[in-house]
Write a protein that holds these residues in place. Structure first.
Motif, PDB file in Angstrom:
ATOM      1  N   LYS A  29      18.590 -23.193 -61.392  1.00  0.00           N
ATOM      2  CA  LYS A  29      17.968 -21.971 -61.018  1.00  0.00           C
ATOM      3  C   LYS A  29      18.182 -21.820 -59.547  1.00  0.00           C
ATOM      4  O   LYS A  29      18.556 -20.684 -59.232  1.00  0.00           O
ATOM      5  N   LEU A  30      18.151 -22.849 -58.863  1.00  0.00           N
ATOM      6  CA  LEU A  30      18.187 -22.863 -57.486  1.00  0.00           C
ATOM      7  C   LEU A  30      19.773 -22.380 -56.851  1.00  0.00           C
ATOM      8  O   LEU A  30      20.100 -21.682 -56.129  1.00  0.00           O
ATOM      9  N   GLU A  31      20.621 -22.983 -57.723  1.00  0.00           N
ATOM     10  CA  GLU A  31      22.244 -22.807 -57.375  1.00  0.00           C
ATOM     11  C   GLU A  31      22.278 -21.331 -57.968  1.00  0.00           C
ATOM     12  O   GLU A  31      23.044 -20.588 -56.991  1.00  0.00           O
ATOM     13  N   THR A  32      21.688 -20.825 -58.843  1.00  0.00           N
ATOM     14  CA  THR A  32      22.078 -19.506 -59.125  1.00  0.00           C
ATOM     15  C   THR A  32      21.421 -18.570 -58.140  1.00  0.00           C
ATOM     16  O   THR A  32      22.016 -17.572 -57.829  1.00  0.00           O
ATOM     17  N   GLU A  33      20.164 -18.938 -57.608  1.00  0.00           N
ATOM     18  CA  GLU A  33      19.439 -17.882 -56.460  1.00  0.00           C
ATOM     19  C   GLU A  33      20.244 -17.884 -55.536  1.00  0.00           C
ATOM     20  O   GLU A  33      20.552 -16.984 -54.644  1.00  0.00           O
ATOM     21  N   MET A  34      20.640 -19.093 -55.048  1.00  0.00           N
ATOM     22  CA  MET A  34      21.773 -19.369 -53.941  1.00  0.00           C
ATOM     23  C   MET A  34      23.083 -18.499 -54.131  1.00  0.00           C
ATOM     24  O   MET A  34      23.354 -17.859 -53.099  1.00  0.00           O
ATOM     25  N   LEU A  35      23.475 -18.289 -55.322  1.00  0.00           N
ATOM     26  CA  LEU A  35      24.765 -17.540 -55.480  1.00  0.00           C
ATOM     27  C   LEU A  35      24.466 -16.035 -55.021  1.00  0.00           C
ATOM     28  O   LEU A  35      25.312 -15.299 -54.537  1.00  0.00           O
ATOM     29  N   LYS A  36      23.530 -15.665 -55.880  1.00  0.00           N
ATOM     30  CA  LYS A  36      22.957 -14.343 -55.579  1.00  0.00           C
ATOM     31  C   LYS A  36      22.843 -14.038 -54.123  1.00  0.00           C
ATOM     32  O   LYS A  36      23.174 -12.931 -53.814  1.00  0.00           O
ATOM     33  N   VAL A  37      21.973 -15.061 -53.528  1.00  0.00           N
ATOM     34  CA  VAL A  37      21.760 -14.620 -52.000  1.00  0.00           C
ATOM     35  C   VAL A  37      23.265 -14.455 -51.124  1.00  0.00           C
ATOM     36  O   VAL A  37      23.351 -13.630 -50.422  1.00  0.00           O
ATOM     37  N   MET A  38      24.126 -15.370 -51.714  1.00  0.00           N
ATOM     38  CA  MET A  38      25.366 -15.299 -50.963  1.00  0.00           C
ATOM     39  C   MET A  38      26.138 -14.079 -51.128  1.00  0.00           C
ATOM     40  O   MET A  38      26.945 -13.555 -50.296  1.00  0.00           O
ATOM     41  N   ASN A  39      26.189 -13.525 -52.390  1.00  0.00           N
ATOM     42  CA  ASN A  39      26.589 -12.424 -52.634  1.00  0.00           C
ATOM     43  C   ASN A  39      25.874 -11.186 -52.080  1.00  0.00           C
ATOM     44  O   ASN A  39      26.755 -10.255 -51.407  1.00  0.00           O
ATOM     45  N   GLU A  40      24.670 -11.254 -51.879  1.00  0.00           N
ATOM     46  CA  GLU A  40      24.002 -10.139 -51.281  1.00  0.00           C
ATOM     47  C   GLU A  40      24.366 -10.082 -49.920  1.00  0.00           C
ATOM     48  O   GLU A  40      24.436  -9.028 -49.142  1.00  0.00           O
ATOM     49  N   ILE A  41      24.397 -11.240 -49.102  1.00  0.00           N
ATOM     50  CA  ILE A  41      24.969 -11.512 -47.627  1.00  0.00           C
ATOM     51  C   ILE A  41      26.323 -10.864 -47.496  1.00  0.00           C
ATOM     52  O   ILE A  41      26.604 -10.149 -46.650  1.00  0.00           O
ATOM     53  N   GLU A  42      27.237 -11.128 -48.356  1.00  0.00           N
ATOM     54  CA  GLU A  42      28.595 -10.603 -48.416  1.00  0.00           C
ATOM     55  C   GLU A  42      28.630  -9.181 -48.374  1.00  0.00           C
ATOM     56  O   GLU A  42      29.353  -8.668 -47.493  1.00  0.00           O
ATOM     57  N   MET A  43      27.769  -8.627 -49.393  1.00  0.00           N
ATOM     58  CA  MET A  43      27.675  -7.051 -49.381  1.00  0.00           C
ATOM     59  C   MET A  43      27.275  -6.413 -48.219  1.00  0.00           C
ATOM     60  O   MET A  43      27.846  -5.439 -47.838  1.00  0.00           O
ATOM     61  N   LEU A  44      26.143  -7.141 -47.555  1.00  0.00           N
ATOM     62  CA  LEU A  44      25.533  -6.613 -46.298  1.00  0.00           C
ATOM     63  C   LEU A  44      26.564  -6.691 -45.298  1.00  0.00           C
ATOM     64  O   LEU A  44      26.625  -5.751 -44.458  1.00  0.00           O
ATOM     65  N   GLN A  45      27.502  -7.584 -45.102  1.00  0.00           N
ATOM     66  CA  GLN A  45      28.410  -7.879 -43.992  1.00  0.00           C
ATOM     67  C   GLN A  45      29.379  -6.824 -44.083  1.00  0.00           C
ATOM     68  O   GLN A  45      29.760  -6.132 -43.217  1.00  0.00           O
ATOM     69  N   SER A  46      29.749  -6.553 -45.472  1.00  0.00           N
ATOM     70  CA  SER A  46      30.676  -5.372 -45.791  1.00  0.00           C
ATOM     71  C   SER A  46      30.238  -4.109 -45.379  1.00  0.00           C
ATOM     72  O   SER A  46      30.968  -3.185 -44.627  1.00  0.00           O
TER      73      SER A  46
END
Length: 67
Positions: A29-46
């Motif tokens: 569960k923590l790994e999936t949440e971490m992946l979601k947060v990383m994707n959101e961070i990448e989206m915000l950076q773009s």
């Protein structure tokens, strides 16, 4: 008799090495949440990069209009 004792000892050893399923579930569960947060961070950076480009264009337009 020795074989039975040996098999029993190995079975206890392998059963003792079993990971706690609830702990494994929490890790997943923590790994999936971490992946979601990383994707959101990448989206915000773009999005920030896109906004910076637009901001530069608008600043050049403002400078042109002021002249």
């Amino acid at each position: 008799m020795k074989k039975a004792l040996l098999i029993t000892a190995f079975s206890f050893f392998f059963m003792g090495c079993n990971i706690n399923p609830s702990k494994e579930g929490r890790i997943r569960k923590l790994e999936t949440e971490m992946l979601k947060v990383m994707n959101e961070i990448e989206m915000l950076q773009s999005r920030i990069q896109f906004l910076e480009v637009i901001n530069k264009e608008l600043n050049t337009r403002i400078k042109e209009l002021e002249q």
